[in-house]
Design a protein around this motif. Sequence first.
Motif, PDB file in Angstrom:
ATOM      1  N   SER A   1       0.838  -1.199   0.000  1.00 45.15           N
ATOM      2  CA  SER A   1       0.000   0.000   0.000  1.00 45.15           C
ATOM      3  C   SER A   1       0.873   1.250   0.000  1.00 45.15           C
ATOM      4  CB  SER A   1      -0.910  -0.003   1.240  1.00 45.15           C
ATOM      5  OG  SER A   1      -1.578   1.235   1.364  1.00 45.15           O
ATOM      6  N   TRP A   2       0.768   2.044  -1.072  1.00 39.33           N
ATOM      7  CA  TRP A   2       1.545   3.281  -1.154  1.00 39.33           C
ATOM      8  C   TRP A   2       0.999   4.339  -0.208  1.00 39.33           C
ATOM      9  CZ3 TRP A   2       6.163   3.478  -3.168  1.00 39.33           C
ATOM     10  CH2 TRP A   2       6.523   2.546  -4.159  1.00 39.33           C
ATOM     11  N   LEU A   3      -0.279   4.251   0.111  1.00 38.20           N
ATOM     12  CA  LEU A   3      -0.875   5.226   1.023  1.00 38.20           C
ATOM     13  C   LEU A   3      -0.245   5.139   2.402  1.00 38.20           C
ATOM     14  CD1 LEU A   3      -3.043   7.391   1.491  1.00 38.20           C
ATOM     15  CD2 LEU A   3      -4.639   5.542   2.090  1.00 38.20           C
ATOM     16  N   ILE A   4       0.038   3.927   2.844  1.00 37.81           N
ATOM     17  CA  ILE A   4       0.619   3.729   4.179  1.00 37.81           C
ATOM     18  C   ILE A   4       1.999   4.363   4.279  1.00 37.81           C
ATOM     19  CG2 ILE A   4       1.526   1.975   5.758  1.00 37.81           C
ATOM     20  CD1 ILE A   4      -1.465   2.198   5.890  1.00 37.81           C
ATOM     21  N   VAL A   5       2.804   4.238   3.218  1.00 40.40           N
ATOM     22  CA  VAL A   5       4.194   4.712   3.277  1.00 40.40           C
ATOM     23  C   VAL A   5       4.359   6.078   2.620  1.00 40.40           C
ATOM     24  CG1 VAL A   5       5.110   2.366   3.344  1.00 40.40           C
ATOM     25  CG2 VAL A   5       4.814   3.517   1.134  1.00 40.40           C
ATOM     26  N   ALA A   6       3.266   6.743   2.296  1.00 41.62           N
ATOM     27  CA  ALA A   6       3.359   8.022   1.578  1.00 41.62           C
ATOM     28  C   ALA A   6       4.166   9.052   2.363  1.00 41.62           C
ATOM     29  CB  ALA A   6       1.957   8.557   1.273  1.00 41.62           C
ATOM     30  N   LEU A   7       3.830   9.231   3.643  1.00 36.85           N
ATOM     31  CA  LEU A   7       4.530  10.243   4.444  1.00 36.85           C
ATOM     32  C   LEU A   7       5.997   9.894   4.655  1.00 36.85           C
ATOM     33  CD1 LEU A   7       4.452  12.866   5.999  1.00 36.85           C
ATOM     34  CD2 LEU A   7       3.588  11.608   8.001  1.00 36.85           C
ATOM     35  N   PRO A   8       6.339   8.665   5.098  1.00 37.15           N
ATOM     36  CA  PRO A   8       7.766   8.329   5.223  1.00 37.15           C
ATOM     37  C   PRO A   8       8.530   8.476   3.909  1.00 37.15           C
ATOM     38  CG  PRO A   8       6.431   6.693   6.337  1.00 37.15           C
ATOM     39  CD  PRO A   8       5.479   7.573   5.585  1.00 37.15           C
ATOM     40  N   PHE A   9       7.885   8.136   2.792  1.00 33.42           N
ATOM     41  CA  PHE A   9       8.566   8.236   1.506  1.00 33.42           C
ATOM     42  C   PHE A   9       8.821   9.689   1.123  1.00 33.42           C
ATOM     43  CE2 PHE A   9       8.463   8.300  -3.225  1.00 33.42           C
ATOM     44  CZ  PHE A   9       9.615   7.559  -3.444  1.00 33.42           C
ATOM     45  N   LEU A  10       7.866  10.579   1.393  1.00 36.63           N
ATOM     46  CA  LEU A  10       8.063  12.003   1.106  1.00 36.63           C
ATOM     47  C   LEU A  10       9.181  12.580   1.981  1.00 36.63           C
ATOM     48  CD1 LEU A  10       4.364  13.237   0.725  1.00 36.63           C
ATOM     49  CD2 LEU A  10       6.076  12.976  -1.084  1.00 36.63           C
ATOM     50  N   ILE A  11       9.210  12.172   3.244  1.00 36.89           N
ATOM     51  CA  ILE A  11      10.296  12.628   4.127  1.00 36.89           C
ATOM     52  C   ILE A  11      11.636  12.104   3.630  1.00 36.89           C
ATOM     53  CG2 ILE A  11      11.208  12.532   6.484  1.00 36.89           C
ATOM     54  CD1 ILE A  11       8.354  12.351   7.503  1.00 36.89           C
ATOM     55  N   TRP A  12      11.648  10.877   3.135  1.00 35.77           N
ATOM     56  CA  TRP A  12      12.888  10.302   2.595  1.00 35.77           C
ATOM     57  C   TRP A  12      13.376  11.110   1.394  1.00 35.77           C
ATOM     58  CZ3 TRP A  12      14.445   7.929  -1.997  1.00 35.77           C
ATOM     59  CH2 TRP A  12      15.632   7.186  -1.927  1.00 35.77           C
ATOM     60  N   LEU A  13      12.463  11.522   0.523  1.00 28.79           N
ATOM     61  CA  LEU A  13      12.848  12.351  -0.622  1.00 28.79           C
ATOM     62  C   LEU A  13      13.407  13.697  -0.161  1.00 28.79           C
ATOM     63  CD1 LEU A  13       9.888  11.724  -3.125  1.00 28.79           C
ATOM     64  CD2 LEU A  13      12.210  10.779  -3.224  1.00 28.79           C
ATOM     65  N   ALA A  14      12.795  14.285   0.874  1.00 29.46           N
ATOM     66  CA  ALA A  14      13.311  15.536   1.434  1.00 29.46           C
ATOM     67  C   ALA A  14      14.710  15.320   2.001  1.00 29.46           C
ATOM     68  CB  ALA A  14      12.366  16.066   2.504  1.00 29.46           C
ATOM     69  N   ASN A  15      14.936  14.143   2.574  1.00 29.43           N
ATOM     70  CA  ASN A  15      16.260  13.820   3.111  1.00 29.43           C
ATOM     71  C   ASN A  15      17.299  13.736   2.006  1.00 29.43           C
ATOM     72  OD1 ASN A  15      16.633  13.800   5.816  1.00 29.43           O
ATOM     73  ND2 ASN A  15      16.662  11.590   6.057  1.00 29.43           N
ATOM     74  N   VAL A  16      16.907  13.189   0.869  1.00 28.05           N
ATOM     75  CA  VAL A  16      17.820  13.131  -0.281  1.00 28.05           C
ATOM     76  C   VAL A  16      18.230  14.548  -0.690  1.00 28.05           C
ATOM     77  CG1 VAL A  16      18.041  12.489  -2.707  1.00 28.05           C
ATOM     78  CG2 VAL A  16      16.907  10.935  -1.113  1.00 28.05           C
ATOM     79  N   ALA A  17      17.245  15.454  -0.723  1.00 23.61           N
ATOM     80  CA  ALA A  17      17.531  16.845  -1.087  1.00 23.61           C
ATOM     81  C   ALA A  17      18.478  17.492  -0.086  1.00 23.61           C
ATOM     82  CB  ALA A  17      16.225  17.635  -1.170  1.00 23.61           C
ATOM     83  N   CYS A  18      18.280  17.224   1.206  1.00 24.85           N
ATOM     84  CA  CYS A  18      19.170  17.783   2.236  1.00 24.85           C
ATOM     85  C   CYS A  18      20.591  17.257   2.074  1.00 24.85           C
ATOM     86  CB  CYS A  18      18.640  17.426   3.630  1.00 24.85           C
ATOM     87  SG  CYS A  18      17.198  18.376   4.147  1.00 24.85           S
ATOM     88  N   ALA A  19      20.723  15.977   1.767  1.00 22.93           N
ATOM     89  CA  ALA A  19      22.051  15.392   1.586  1.00 22.93           C
ATOM     90  C   ALA A  19      22.761  16.003   0.375  1.00 22.93           C
ATOM     91  CB  ALA A  19      21.932  13.879   1.423  1.00 22.93           C
ATOM     92  N   VAL A  20      22.034  16.206  -0.706  1.00 25.75           N
ATOM     93  CA  VAL A  20      22.623  16.818  -1.907  1.00 25.75           C
ATOM     94  C   VAL A  20      23.072  18.238  -1.613  1.00 25.75           C
ATOM     95  CG1 VAL A  20      22.124  17.620  -4.249  1.00 25.75           C
ATOM     96  CG2 VAL A  20      21.331  15.367  -3.507  1.00 25.75           C
TER      97      VAL A  20
END
Length: 327
Positions: free
Chosen positions: A129-148
């Motif tokens: 279910s993508w709905l369940i992991v939507a928030l953690p996945f969005l935070i993970w993408l934000a983390n990628v941006a912070c690392a870059v």
Amino acid sequence: MTSLSLPAAELIAQTFGCVLYGIYLVTLGIAARFLLIADSGRWKRSSEIRWIMVVVSGLLFVNSTLDLVVSTITVVQAFVLYSGPGGAAHIFTHGSGWQTMTKAFCVPFQSLLGDGILIYRCWFLWSKSWLIVALPFLIWLANVACAVRFLSLLSQASQGLVISTVIQPWLTAFWSMTICINIMTTSLIVGRIWMVDRENKKCCIDTVSTTHNRRRSTLGHAMRNIIESGMIYTVVSIFTLATYTIQSTLHYPVSALEIHSVGITFNLILIRGVRTPQPQRDTSFTVPFRFSPSQTAATTTAGGDGIDHFALSNLDKESQITAVDAK
């Protein structure tokens, strides 16, 4: 705030890194045995191998090894080869040097890999279910941006530290979001297992063995496995955030703990998931069972004495929650 001189902090970080890397290699060897070799002792066929787990294990190994090798080269260069002004501290504060950039890449990359596999496990257990992991996945993408952004700023610094004021907001955000992802995904995984266990009990399925003493159910062992292994990574991440926020050089030894704790945690979940104790029964029969139309069908096995068992035999091996046959 500086608790240690920079050269001392780097030496301690190198010591921690070597010790933890040894522990990591031991756990990796055991985990690789379960990933690549069947119970009978033969090598698994290609179709039997969980390639996602193998690829992630390989990336974690390469990244951990690269970080340790570069750290060793830097320490040797600082304390043995360099004799110019500034001493060893000059080497460690060379912000845009290839050693500093490589080490600065390895730590967040390892954390992003660890967070990514947690999100994958969570997605897998919740029937993809993508709905369940939507928030953690969005935070993970934000983390990628912070690392870059962090790496971009560090590459522009000819002299400076990763705990400098300019870089601090980005890494503070990175570690804060890492902790959030850890807590959310671990809670969702444990919650999923607990919900399955509760549904079993509602349907009069006893999940404990009472041969001599009442034993923890297999699902209970799975929950304890996730919680205990996940706590290692979460606690180290909290220490990393704390030392970085106060701009202490203790951040360097703690970062060494961070990069290897990811791999150790990943391996422990694999090892303990395979070695989960299974209840024993003399006879068994199999009946289909489904929680609800939206959930994946599972299978129960009932012993001859009428006591059934559900087992989460492996968190990432199957796309369904499978009960262990009692024998």
